[in-house]
Scaffold this active site. Structure first.
Site, PDB file in Angstrom:
ATOM      1  N   TRP A 321       0.889  -0.825   0.028  1.00 40.03           N
ATOM      2  CA  TRP A 321       0.253  -0.055   0.418  1.00 40.03           C
ATOM      3  C   TRP A 321       0.902   1.231  -0.464  1.00 40.03           C
ATOM      4  O   TRP A 321       0.474   2.251  -0.438  1.00 40.03           O
ATOM      5  CB  TRP A 321      -0.979   0.038   0.831  1.00 40.03           C
ATOM      6  CG  TRP A 321      -1.855   1.192   1.561  1.00 40.03           C
ATOM      7  CD1 TRP A 321      -3.230   1.153   0.833  1.00 40.03           C
ATOM      8  CD2 TRP A 321      -0.509   2.416   1.886  1.00 40.03           C
ATOM      9  NE1 TRP A 321      -3.168   2.713   1.423  1.00 40.03           N
ATOM     10  CE2 TRP A 321      -2.363   3.693   1.578  1.00 40.03           C
ATOM     11  CE3 TRP A 321      -0.016   2.550   3.019  1.00 40.03           C
ATOM     12  CZ2 TRP A 321      -2.861   4.501   2.964  1.00 40.03           C
ATOM     13  CZ3 TRP A 321      -0.182   3.948   3.627  1.00 40.03           C
ATOM     14  CH2 TRP A 321      -1.556   4.864   2.687  1.00 40.03           C
ATOM     15  N   HIS A 322       2.354   1.050   1.242  1.00 36.67           N
ATOM     16  CA  HIS A 322       2.941   2.261   0.772  1.00 36.67           C
ATOM     17  C   HIS A 322       3.439   2.567  -0.976  1.00 36.67           C
ATOM     18  O   HIS A 322       3.871   3.452  -0.832  1.00 36.67           O
ATOM     19  CB  HIS A 322       4.208   2.310   1.718  1.00 36.67           C
ATOM     20  CG  HIS A 322       3.683   2.607   3.596  1.00 36.67           C
ATOM     21  ND1 HIS A 322       3.101   1.590   4.126  1.00 36.67           N
ATOM     22  CD2 HIS A 322       3.545   3.293   4.553  1.00 36.67           C
ATOM     23  CE1 HIS A 322       2.148   1.807   5.104  1.00 36.67           C
ATOM     24  NE2 HIS A 322       2.024   3.402   5.388  1.00 36.67           N
ATOM     25  N   GLY A 323       3.767   1.518  -1.334  1.00 29.56           N
ATOM     26  CA  GLY A 323       5.050   1.736  -2.255  1.00 29.56           C
ATOM     27  C   GLY A 323       4.429   0.825  -3.508  1.00 29.56           C
ATOM     28  O   GLY A 323       4.916  -0.359  -3.127  1.00 29.56           O
TER      29      GLY A 323
END
Lengths: 465, 304
Positions: A321-323
């Site tokens: 989700w972060h990257g």
């Protein structure tokens, strides 16, 4: 528009004045909606269309789920697919393309994936997840579908938490748009106080640490293991100051206008286990993953091994989700494994005090700092180089910019505040003394930020997610 | 509402008191600290009797060694370049400060793409905030930035980028006076590897070009010979990058010593600390080369 920009310092008071001057709730909501879109469009006007698309999709998904209850699963699937499709296209297309190409190359198949050179829209992961949470809640019957499109649009785009959370739940935020918030001294002062602390954490801690961390991580070739170690130790404080600082500004800004957003950070470095850490760090995201991923996967109901699998899967997804980078997946994996070990051996459940708690805090911080090497590095090779360098290439760390000298003072100020909050220590004296003390601290913090803060520093790290 | 107004007033009055008090302390520190930038600015503002002054950013501060130039040319040199003073706006302000009490024979200005291209680093001028209201040239540059009213209004803000270095300069002499302003850089852990191509915008910044013209005009007014330089970098040279500077130099007949494409350095990564900076050994080599070229130029110029 960044929270640490002159534009925001002009924008926010103007919004508050107009907001409180408007007599009707509907007019206030309409105004807040316009202000929120204006706020977002300051980055890239075209991306407001994505925000709108996300809003329209989940709005109609909610309505369809309620109206056609017998096919609600289908409507939810369509809503989630469309939303994740947009997110996936902007955030993961390149990543998937690169990995597919590499995989095919290994199988001696040459294929050229299209390259779109897309700029990731600010905060897309945050508002997409907030909107998805709404659709799932309607599906589960936890909340009813909002009929008024504009009210729902405001829920998705409410400017204080639009670009980096807290990822709000419909049950908490939506009802607050139906209430006429009055200008209340306590709310305004509390909100302003939180905002001030947020700015302190961002400008006097995160961006000061960032100067050192960036110069090391961006020029790994130029540094030895000593510098890597200092950067690895400072980055957790940088990201904490940056993200918790942003969250405090967001929650404080909403509070000034009378809205209560959920707490996002609860002094995470006091956690004595990784599991406890995740109850204190980015609470809105970890609870989102808990409610919408971990529990639907089976949670802890199907035995220890399955629970550990669920935990690892959830944390890896949280990393992704972060990257779109394997570094984030490894970051999630480290936390997933750590939490699983704690769960397996029931470490997190043991209550600790005194010295053993302190040791627990140190171990938790070490695990977090290690994971953050992956989080901060450009790629897995760079992260391994940093970790390896710490142990194999020791040396005197690079001294960094002279502005670093203020960090011990900033840390001390933060520590006093965190201890006071953790142990609920009240200010001494009567009302008059407390008034003087509180206002003196406000003046001190503003002066400190102005004099020692990095006022024209970079944007908040989590905006890129 | 009444309570809120009282709170607001209490905070404003408190801030005003702190601001003025800190202002007095910082004004004093500015004039006595041995912090590098503050010292250099103080040095060029006061009478210094120097034939040649070098202006520029870290690349100039790290690359030009006055003692080598003095030995070769037989004139005095001072390296007034300062790290982090990103572009021509700062250099113009430094020139204005220099001209308050000095009129050197020659000014050597190190230029790069940051002085002519639109790279988003227009007004990184915080080291000049403490001099707002002292010199009109500095103020004219600061006025271009949006935060100028804040600089004028708040002393705390004025000293935001300098306070810690001023304090540290009380305890440690960082003036670089022994090396006449040159900053000696130690060798890196690793030398830069392959030459790479760096993408830099083609878009010219008209305001920056205007300030280069103003810089030239100012030197002309004071009868100062101006020399442009571009010292070596370790990256694939982009011949067009400094074209705007070259055009201005040709138009005003200003000598431009460009070493960015010099094979002498492009083939020697061991001279570089990173892609943009030479370390001491490289700086010695470069200064010797430049001193030789400058000497030749001065000789030819005097014949003309």
């Amino acid at each position: 528009m960044q929270f640490n920009s002159i534009d925001f310092f002009l924008f926010f008071p103007e919004v508050c004045i107009v907001y409180f001057a408007l007599p009707w709730v509907k007019a206030r909501n309409a105004f807040l909606l316009c202000a929120s879109y204006y706020f977002y469009m300051n980055w890239e006007p075209m991306y407001a269309l994505l925000l709108l698309a996300c809003t329209v999709i989940t709005y109609f998904t909610g309505l369809a789920i309620e109206r056609y209850a017998e096919r609600k699963r289908l409507w939810l699937t369509i809503g989630i697919s469309l939303n994740l499709g947009i997110l996936g296209f902007y955030k993961y297309f390149e990543f998937i393309g690169e990995n597919v190409t590499t995989l095919l190359k290994a199988m001696h198949v040459e294929i050229a994936m299209p390259h779109f050179a897309l700029l990731l829209p600010v905060g897309i992961s945050f508002f997409t997840f907030q909107a998805l949470g709404y659709a799932i809640d309607v599906y589960r019957g936890d909340t009813s579908a909002v009929k008024n499109f504009f009210r729902y649009a405001l829920f998705v785009s409410f400017f204080p938490q639009l670009v980096a959370g807290p990822i709000e739940r419909p049950k908490n935020l939506l009802p607050q748009f139906e209430v006429k918030h009055r200008f209340e001294y306590d709310s305004v002062m509390t909100g302003a106080w939180w905002m001030l602390w947020g700015y302190f954490m961002k400008l006097a801690i995160a961006d000061v640490c960032g100067g050192y961390v960036d110069s090391v991580y961006d020029n790994l070739q130029q540094h030895n293991g000593g510098s890597y170690a200092v950067a690895a130790l400072l980055f957790p404080f940088q990201i904490y100051g940056d993200f918790a600082g942003y969250s405090l500004v967001a929650i404080g800004a909403a509070k000034v206008m009378g809205f209560n957003l959920m707490e996002n950070f609860r002094r995470p470095f006091f956690a004595s286990s990784v599991s406890e850490f995740w109850r204190r760090w980015h609470i809105s995201l970890s609870s989102w993953f808990m409610d919408y991923v971990y529990i639907p996967l089976g949670g802890s109901r199907k035995g220890k091994t399955k629970t550990c699998g669920n935990l690892i899967a959830t944390f890896c997804l949280s990393g992704l989700w972060h990257g779109a980078n394997w570094t984030f997946v490894i970051w999630g994996l480290i936390h997933g494994i750590a939490v699983s070990i704690e769960h397996f051996f029931k470490i997190a459940k043991k209550s600790r005090s005194g010295f053993s708690r302190f040791i627990g805090m140190l171990i938790t911080f070490a695990v977090f700092a290690l994971s953050m090497v992956f989080f901060r590095s450009r790629n897995v090779e760079a992260a391994i180089k940093v970790i390896k360098g710490i142990f194999t290439n020791p040396g005197i760390p690079f001294m960094g910019d002279v502005s670093l000298m203020i960090l011990p003072v900033s840390f001390m100020i933060l520590l006093i505040k965190e201890l006071r909050d953790e142990f609920s220590i009240k200010l001494p004296g009567g009302t008059g003394v407390q008034f003087a003390l509180r206002h003196s601290v406000i003046v001190f913090l503003i002066s400190f930020i102005l004099l020692f803060g990095v006022l024209e520093g970079p944007q908040f790290i989590y905006f890129q997610f | 509402m009444k309570k809120f107004v009282i709170s607001l007033l209490a905070i404003l009055i408190g801030l005003l008191v702190v601001d003025r008090t800190v202002g007095v302390i910082m004004d004093n520190l500015r004039d006595h600290t041995m912090a590098r930038k503050a010292f250099k600015i103080r040095k060029i503002m006061n009478k210094m009797d120097c034939d040649n002054v070098i202006l520029g950013t870290s690349r100039a501060e790290d690359h030009f060694i006055p003692s080598i130039l003095e030995d070769s040319i037989g004139e005095t040199f001072y390296n007034a370049a300062m790290t982090g003073t990103e572009n021509i706006f700062s250099q113009y302000a430094h020139l204005c400060l220099l001209l308050e009490n000095n009129c050197p024979k020659r000014v050597i200005l190190e230029l790069s793409d940051k002085d002519c291209k639109d790279n988003g680093t227009r007004f990184a001028l915080s080291h000049l905030y403490p001099y707002a209201g002292i010199n009109e040239g500095v103020d004219s540059v600061l006025r271009n930035a949006r935060n100028y009213p804040l600089v004028k209004l708040l002393k705390l803000y004025r000293y935001k980028g300098s306070s810690i270095s001023y304090i540290s300069g009380l305890f440690k002499d960082e003036s670089g006076e022994a090396e006449a302003g040159y900053k000696k850089i130690s060798p890196p852990v690793y030398f830069p590897d392959a030459l790479i191509w760096v993408d830099i915008t083609d878009k010219n910044d008209e305001l920056k070009l205007h300030y280069i013209e103003k810089f030239i005009q100012k030197c002309r007014e004071h009868d100062i010979q101006l020399i442009f330089t571009c010292s070596p970098r370790y990256r694939k040279p982009n011949p067009k990058l400094l074209d705007p500077v070259r055009e201005i130099a040709e138009k005003h007949e200003i000598p431009f010593f460009d070493y960015e494409r010099s094979e002498e350095f492009l083939k020697h990564p061991e001279y570089f600390r990173d892609r943009n900076h030479l370390w001491d050994a490289g700086a010695r080599k470069f200064t010797s080369t430049f001193a030789h070229d400058l000497k030749q130029y001065i000789k030819c110029d005097s014949v003309r």
